[in-house]
Design an enzyme around this catalytic site. Sequence first.
Site, PDB file in Angstrom:
ATOM      1  N   GLY A   1     112.635  -3.194  -3.194  1.00  0.00           N
ATOM      2  CA  GLY A   1     113.972  -3.419  -2.662  1.00  0.00           C
ATOM      3  C   GLY A   1     113.976  -4.497  -1.595  1.00  0.00           C
TER       4      GLY A   1
ATOM      5  CG  ASP B   1     105.979   4.496  -3.504  1.00  0.00           C
ATOM      6  OD1 ASP B   1     105.577   5.588  -3.062  1.00  0.00           O
ATOM      7  OD2 ASP B   1     107.156   4.107  -3.382  1.00  0.00           O
TER       8      ASP B   1
ATOM      9  N   GLY C   1     108.788  -2.933   0.059  1.00  0.00           N
ATOM     10  CA  GLY C   1     108.593  -2.712  -1.362  1.00  0.00           C
ATOM     11  C   GLY C   1     109.530  -3.553  -2.200  1.00  0.00           C
TER      12      GLY C   1
ATOM     13  CB  ALA D   1      98.490 -10.077  11.199  1.00  0.00           C
TER      14      ALA D   1
END
EC number: 2.7.1.11
Length: 337
Positions: free
Chosen positions: A104, A127, A102, A22
């Site tokens: 990090g 997660d 995520g 995208a």
Amino acid sequence: MKRIAVFPSGGDAPGMNAAIRAVVRKAISEGMEVYGINRGYAGMVDGDIFPLGSKEVGDKISRGGTFLYSARYPEFAQLEGQLAGIEQLKKHGIEGVVVIGGDGSYHGAMRLTEHGFPAVGIPGTIDNDIAGTDYTIGFDTAVNTAVEAIDKLRDTSSSHGRTFVVEVMGRNAGDIALWAGIASGADQIIVPEEEFDIEKVASTIQYDFEHKGKNHHIIVLAEGVMSGEAFAQKLKEAGDKSDLRVTNLGHILRGGSPTARDRVIASWMGSHAVELLKEGKGGLAVGIHNEELVESPILGTAEEGALFSLTEEGKIIVNNPHKARLDFAALNRSLSQ
């Protein structure tokens, strides 16, 4: 802004390829050039940077994993690593970046922003533990994969009259365990956000077999609580006498072709990230809230976290004020009676 780069970072998640696709196609439609970076921040520092066109992303939307590869690179937390990465970006004429990952990965993007280099974050992790969004890319696929596995474990559990402890990923969050547990009709769900009494868990197993006529017992355990083996040991110490087995679904939850939902939200967020960079906006993270696109400062998003907690009444309170959840823990307790 005429040239941007896109890369995944940290643990892979189904739908990352859809987001990359995208970004590339939206940027090209806006007259921008796009570069890909292999292996996240490590590849940035090493200069593993190359042009991406529509052809390179033409068959990627249905693929799991990430064709740009991914890696963890703790060295980017140091100033030396950050400056080396920015030097490579400038060397390739790149003016802004889209980071998919995520917390990090968001911290790395935050560092780039602090150095005056525009970065936009897209939440990509199974997660579902990122603030500023109701759902992260990969979460829906991971839940569906877990449900499929638990359904199959129920078959063999019923055949032998066994108890199964099914450990699922999620890091410190219980989202995958909650959603997969409810969708699969688990008898008990154990998550980090809610305290549990191991003796009560053991007595519930015994009661189900002896008084409710059940021929199986499924416990879905979030890895953030403890390992499945450690939990099983505690169950035995608490007096459980059932025929107990442990299954850790592990990294299988990260693989597989992404669901339609993950493909759609990845495409939606990837396109919007390009729009933000085109407008010269950096330091933002894209998200989905109430089925609408939202933006939040990447600084707050990376630092806040999105873990939920439970009140004494069992009501789930999410630390991210822009995120709403059903009272899933109480819901499962009522349905597993």
